[in-house]
Design a protein around this motif. Structure first.
Motif, PDB file in Angstrom:
ATOM      1  N   SER A   1       0.634  -1.150   0.209  1.00 48.20           N
ATOM      2  CA  SER A   1      -0.282   0.028   0.043  1.00 48.20           C
ATOM      3  C   SER A   1       0.714   1.267   0.342  1.00 48.20           C
ATOM      4  N   PRO A   2      -0.080   2.439  -0.940  1.00 50.00           N
ATOM      5  CA  PRO A   2       0.691   3.842  -0.660  1.00 50.00           C
ATOM      6  C   PRO A   2       1.922   3.762   1.169  1.00 50.00           C
ATOM      7  N   GLU A   3       0.680   3.667   1.976  1.00 48.14           N
ATOM      8  CA  GLU A   3       1.391   4.073   3.467  1.00 48.14           C
ATOM      9  C   GLU A   3       1.910   3.099   4.235  1.00 48.14           C
ATOM     10  N   GLU A   4       1.960   1.735   3.589  1.00 48.90           N
ATOM     11  CA  GLU A   4       3.189   0.336   3.846  1.00 48.90           C
ATOM     12  C   GLU A   4       4.417   1.548   3.024  1.00 48.90           C
ATOM     13  N   TRP A   5       4.447   1.955   1.630  1.00 49.61           N
ATOM     14  CA  TRP A   5       5.763   2.358   1.139  1.00 49.61           C
ATOM     15  C   TRP A   5       6.426   2.905   1.752  1.00 49.61           C
ATOM     16  N   SER A   6       5.640   3.553   2.223  1.00 49.19           N
ATOM     17  CA  SER A   6       5.713   5.636   2.661  1.00 49.19           C
ATOM     18  C   SER A   6       6.583   5.059   4.060  1.00 49.19           C
ATOM     19  N   THR A   7       6.402   4.203   4.679  1.00 46.74           N
ATOM     20  CA  THR A   7       6.450   3.494   6.087  1.00 46.74           C
ATOM     21  C   THR A   7       7.892   2.979   5.661  1.00 46.74           C
ATOM     22  N   TRP A   8       7.704   1.926   4.441  1.00 42.34           N
ATOM     23  CA  TRP A   8       9.472   1.447   4.751  1.00 42.34           C
ATOM     24  C   TRP A   8      10.771   2.544   4.744  1.00 42.34           C
TER      25      TRP A   8
ATOM     26  N   ARG B   1      14.532   8.659  -7.485  1.00 43.99           N
ATOM     27  CA  ARG B   1      13.362   8.510  -8.630  1.00 43.99           C
ATOM     28  C   ARG B   1      12.533   7.437  -7.593  1.00 43.99           C
ATOM     29  N   LEU B   2      12.787   6.187  -6.594  1.00 43.13           N
ATOM     30  CA  LEU B   2      11.749   6.195  -5.679  1.00 43.13           C
ATOM     31  C   LEU B   2      11.215   6.938  -4.921  1.00 43.13           C
ATOM     32  N   ARG B   3      12.003   8.238  -3.743  1.00 39.10           N
ATOM     33  CA  ARG B   3      11.224   8.865  -3.762  1.00 39.10           C
ATOM     34  C   ARG B   3       9.873   9.458  -3.544  1.00 39.10           C
ATOM     35  N   PRO B   4       8.547   8.958  -3.097  1.00 37.87           N
ATOM     36  CA  PRO B   4       7.578   9.677  -3.484  1.00 37.87           C
ATOM     37  C   PRO B   4       7.077  10.786  -3.528  1.00 37.87           C
ATOM     38  N   CYS B   5       6.554  11.686  -4.563  1.00 40.92           N
ATOM     39  CA  CYS B   5       6.683  12.874  -4.282  1.00 40.92           C
ATOM     40  C   CYS B   5       5.567  13.277  -3.353  1.00 40.92           C
TER      41      CYS B   5
ATOM     42  N   PRO C   1       1.869   9.734  -5.506  1.00 43.54           N
ATOM     43  CA  PRO C   1       2.967   9.142  -4.891  1.00 43.54           C
ATOM     44  C   PRO C   1       3.812   7.833  -5.654  1.00 43.54           C
ATOM     45  N   ILE C   2       3.065   6.629  -4.854  1.00 38.09           N
ATOM     46  CA  ILE C   2       3.450   5.457  -5.478  1.00 38.09           C
ATOM     47  C   ILE C   2       3.298   5.162  -6.735  1.00 38.09           C
TER      48      ILE C   2
END
Length: 106
Positions: free
Chosen positions: A21-28, A47-51, A59-60
């Motif tokens: 999920s977007p939240e899981e990716w952001s947290t990781w 490139r991996l950094r969410p906008c 962002p994801i």
């Protein structure tokens, strides 16, 4: 292969396959930011950094594109899914509808 590289590749495959999920990716990503910054070159890292954006899915989508480039460049096999893009398009459509409704009410 180092643990961070193995974990990073696993996360990128998850991104390419829309399995996080977007939240899981952001947290990781936030929890591993320093390791990523030192392990990846600057372009890969950015490139991996969410906008930063008001939408949940955009962002994801951007991070997924960066993950796909990294995996392609490294000849790493993955299965690409499009549900992030589809979710973003639905979210954008709802936003546009809500905006139109607000303008009608004015």
């Amino acid at each position: 292969m180092s643990n961070i590289k193995e974990e990073l590749i696993e996360q990128m495959i998850n991104l390419a396959s829309c399995r996080t999920s977007p939240e899981e990716w952001s947290t990781w990503r936030n929890n591993h930011n320093k390791q990523l910054e030192s392990f990846l070159n600057r372009g890969e890292y950015l490139r991996l950094r969410p906008c930063v954006h008001g939408f949940r899915w955009l962002p994801i989508v951007r991070s997924q594109q960066g993950a796909i480039k990294y995996l392609d460049d490294g000849n790493i096999l993955y299965v690409k899914e499009n549900s992030y893009q589809e979710n973003y398009e639905n979210e954008l459509e709802e936003f546009i509808k809500a905006n139109r409704e607000m303008k009608k009410q004015r």
